[in-house]
Design a protein around this motif. Structure first.
Motif, short mmCIF file in Angstrom:
data_model
loop_
_atom_site.label_atom_id
_atom_site.label_comp_id
_atom_site.label_asym_id
_atom_site.label_seq_id
_atom_site.Cartn_x
_atom_site.Cartn_y
_atom_site.Cartn_z
N TYR A 125 32.47 -10.19 -86.16
CA TYR A 125 32.61 -8.51 -85.90
C TYR A 125 31.53 -7.67 -86.75
O TYR A 125 31.24 -6.64 -86.74
N LYS B 90 44.28 -9.51 -84.07
CA LYS B 90 43.82 -9.27 -82.78
C LYS B 90 43.38 -10.37 -82.20
O LYS B 90 43.51 -10.94 -80.94
N VAL B 91 42.52 -11.36 -82.99
CA VAL B 91 42.13 -12.52 -82.39
C VAL B 91 43.13 -13.50 -81.93
O VAL B 91 43.36 -14.20 -80.94
N PRO C 131 31.50 -9.25 -79.37
CA PRO C 131 33.22 -9.06 -78.95
C PRO C 131 33.50 -7.76 -79.10
O PRO C 131 32.87 -6.50 -79.64
N LEU C 132 34.76 -7.39 -78.49
CA LEU C 132 35.23 -6.11 -78.40
C LEU C 132 35.90 -5.77 -79.72
O LEU C 132 36.59 -6.64 -80.13
N LEU C 133 35.85 -4.51 -80.15
CA LEU C 133 36.52 -4.22 -81.47
C LEU C 133 38.06 -3.68 -81.26
O LEU C 133 38.78 -4.31 -81.96
N THR D 241 40.01 -15.42 -91.72
CA THR D 241 39.37 -14.02 -91.64
C THR D 241 37.91 -13.60 -91.75
O THR D 241 37.27 -13.04 -90.83
N ARG E 15 26.25 -2.07 -83.38
CA ARG E 15 26.82 -0.72 -82.67
C ARG E 15 26.17 0.40 -83.59
O ARG E 15 26.21 1.47 -82.76
N LEU F 126 41.62 -7.76 -87.62
CA LEU F 126 40.79 -8.77 -86.79
C LEU F 126 41.64 -10.25 -86.40
O LEU F 126 41.65 -10.65 -85.23
N LEU F 127 42.31 -10.42 -87.81
CA LEU F 127 42.94 -11.74 -87.68
C LEU F 127 44.07 -11.69 -86.38
O LEU F 127 44.23 -12.51 -85.67
N TYR G 98 35.67 -14.75 -89.00
CA TYR G 98 35.79 -13.72 -87.62
C TYR G 98 34.64 -12.63 -88.44
O TYR G 98 33.92 -12.33 -87.13
N VAL G 99 34.47 -12.32 -89.65
CA VAL G 99 33.70 -11.16 -89.75
C VAL G 99 32.20 -11.63 -89.88
O VAL G 99 31.52 -11.01 -89.36
N ALA H 153 43.92 -18.43 -85.92
CA ALA H 153 44.38 -17.08 -86.35
C ALA H 153 45.97 -17.09 -86.07
O ALA H 153 46.59 -16.21 -86.93
N VAL I 234 36.38 -12.28 -77.62
CA VAL I 234 36.14 -12.94 -78.63
C VAL I 234 34.78 -13.66 -78.81
O VAL I 234 33.82 -13.23 -79.55
N PRO J 205 39.64 -6.77 -91.69
CA PRO J 205 39.80 -8.08 -91.59
C PRO J 205 41.03 -8.75 -90.93
O PRO J 205 41.12 -9.37 -90.24
N LEU J 206 41.97 -8.02 -91.74
CA LEU J 206 43.47 -8.33 -91.35
C LEU J 206 43.88 -8.19 -90.04
O LEU J 206 44.47 -8.86 -89.12
N ALA K 284 41.21 -3.20 -94.74
CA ALA K 284 42.44 -3.58 -93.69
C ALA K 284 41.78 -4.31 -92.44
O ALA K 284 42.48 -4.78 -91.89
#
Lengths: 277, 265
Positions: A120, B25-26, B39-41, A110, A127, B22-23, A113-114, B234, B34, B19-20, B17
């Motif tokens: 992100y 979502k990915v 990347p879109l949030l 995870t 942003r 994101l997991l 991804y961050v 993911a 992605v 990061p979880l 919460a």
């Protein structure tokens, strides 16, 4: 009654003796032997000469130190915010505890991804207008150390928060009332009452987290890779990649010594009764 | 003061919460959302492509079963070994109990790599590498101290008077254990079993040392991560997190803050 007691303990003691004590001691022995079968400090000399070993020691200490600072300050702030009653307290607590349950390897995935280059965190900072160009969070060594400490803090700060919260709630309310009557401000109350009385909880969090951070393994390996060695991953690569049992053992032994010293310091500071309770 | 606290807690919750989220979502996002510089949030399109691919690949069922088997074996054996030990510990004088509990905690703090190296060398000789049995034996070194710790709390919370009353009514030692103590300790035993199950389910270090080909779930997640595929990672990571979230939500109600000390990670 007494002999029953010892009988019940025997299987557990036997198991831990065979599968924990014997391995730990044989690792210790391995680290003081050479591949020719003699006793000696060859393995430690090899470590000292290894280009990645010094880096592994410094990285381990840096990740631990930095992680402790983040976790204790953030954990204390969160515990303080949660200590007094308010609406939605229960749900806030549950949400804050989420990372605690997440498996380490999942946390590492995870965090990719961050902290990825197109991850992100970069996007959020962009942003918010803080960044214009993305940061390569795991690119350079020192930034990678900071990133691993932050990623580890994400997973374990809730644990620190829980320990400190229990400590905060054990402080009697009357002390604050008395302090207020005597004219003490919020800062004075914090330095003179909260911090001293929170010391046992703080020490406990400090030691538990310190020992765990020394042993950190999956997170640096999965988040950054082998080019960011820590003591555990160094020991792992030495054995599984290079088949070098002795240097691997020596690296583990150093880790063991660091942990025992930390625990020893704690026992002197706190006294055993406090630990067990 | 109040608004400040609200803002602080909101930021904390988002970072805890987020990061979880994101997991998840990915795992269901099309790559175009992605793998871009921006990347879109929020989720826009949803695709189950990667779930289907991972589940159909045949690479995930074997690790799932292995982890399930190992974790369950560890939970059962931990209760069998630690149960009697904890029951005896609870009878011991307090000073002795402290000493034993302290050495158990120390066992829990030893470096995994110190234990793993000789165990891996010996298991190679015994043909236990890559087997579920080998991993169960190794995981028990971590699980037993935790289990004994938690169960000692359970057993010592049962009042001695209950036992004495049973003895007065003519119950023998065995009868007291099976019809008085065990029913009272059942919730504690269940919680301990779940806790130890989780410990084994997510264990990474020992598994790395003791595995050549037959991966467990954590190793499979690492394998996907190592290959650099964010989406398969993911999916696998979500798959292994689901039982954890369910069990730990259940456990949270039973865990006192301080008993977490023995758990760690």
């Amino acid at each position: 009654m007494k002999h029953y007691s010892l009988l019940g303990l025997a299987p557990l003691a036997l198991y831990l003796g065979v599968f924990t004590l014997v391995p730990v001691v044989s690792t210790l022995v391995l680290s003081f032997r050479t591949s020719e079968g003699d006793w000696g400090l060859g393995a430690f000399r090899a470590l000292a000469a290894h280009y990645q070993f010094g880096e592994a020691v410094v990285n381990t200490l840096a990740i631990t130190g930095l992680g402790l600072v983040i976790e204790l300050s953030l954990g204390l702030a969160a515990a303080a915010a949660l200590a007094s009653r308010f609406r939605a307290q229960g749900i806030v607590r549950v949400l804050l505890l989420i990372p605690l349950g997440v498996p380490t390897i999942v946390a590492a995935s995870t965090m990719r991804y961050v902290f990825g280059m197109v991850g992100y965190l970069n996007e959020v900072l962009y942003r918010l207008g803080i960044l214009t160009l993305p940061i390569d969070w795991t690119g350079s060594r020192w930034l990678a150390v900071v990133t691993v400490a932050m990623a580890d803090a994400w997973k374990v700060t809730p644990l620190v928060m829980l320990i400190l919260l229990a400590g905060l709630q054990a402080i009697p309310r009357e002390l604050y009332e008395a302090a207020r009557t005597d004219g003490a401000g919020p800062w004075q109350q914090f330095w003179r009452i909260t911090l001293p009385l929170l010391r046992p909880a703080l020490t406990m969090a400090f030691i538990i987290r310190g020992v765990d951070a020394f042993r950190i393994f999956a997170l640096p390996l999965a988040l950054v890779g082998r080019h960011l060695p820590v003591l555990s991953t160094f020991a792992y690569v030495e054995y599984l990649e290079y088949g070098n049992q002795h240097t691997s053992a020596a690296s583990s032994t150093l880790l063991l010594v660091m942990i025992l010293m930390t625990v020893g310091a704690y026992l002197r500071l706190a006294g055993p009764e406090e630990v067990v309770r | 003061m109040k608004a400040g606290r609200g803002l602080f807690l909101t930021v904390l919750i988002l970072s805890a919460a987020g990061p979880l989220y994101l997991l998840l979502k990915v795992s269901v996002s099309p790559p175009a959302e992605v793998m871009t510089p921006h990347p879109l949030l929020l989720p826009h399109a949803v695709t189950w492509r990667f779930w289907e691919r991972v589940l159909a690949s045949g690479q995930i069922t074997a690790p799932l079963w292995k982890s399930l088997g190992v974790a369950s074996g560890v939970a059962l054996l931990a209760l069998t070994f630690a149960g009697p030990a904890a029951y005896s510990l609870a009878q011991l004088p307090v000073r002795w109990r402290y000493g034993v509990l302290l050495s158990l905690l120390l066992c829990r703090m030893l470096p995994e790599v110190s234990v793993a190296l000789p165990v891996a060398v010996v298991f190679l000789r015994w043909g236990l590498l890559d087997t579920a049995l080998g991993l169960i034996l190794a995981h028990l070194t971590m699980a037993l101290p935790v289990a004994a710790w938690v169960l000692t709390t359970t057993f010592s919370s049962i009042p001695r008077e209950v036992q004495e009353a049973a003895a007065v009514d003519g119950c023998g030692a065995w009868r007291t254990l099976t019809s008085i103590i065990l029913p009272l300790a059942l919730p504690g035993l269940a919680v301990c079993g779940l806790l130890v199950w989780l410990l084994s389910w997510e264990e990474f270090t020992l598994a790395t040392y003791l595995t050549l080909g037959a991966k467990t779930m954590p190793l499979q997640v690492y394998y996907y991560l190592y290959q650099g595929n964010w989406f398969d990672t993911a999916v696998a990571a979500t798959l292994m997190t689901l039982p954890v979230l369910i069990l730990s939500a259940f456990l949270q109600r039973y865990l006192r803050e301080t008993s977490l000390a023995g758990v760690m990670r």
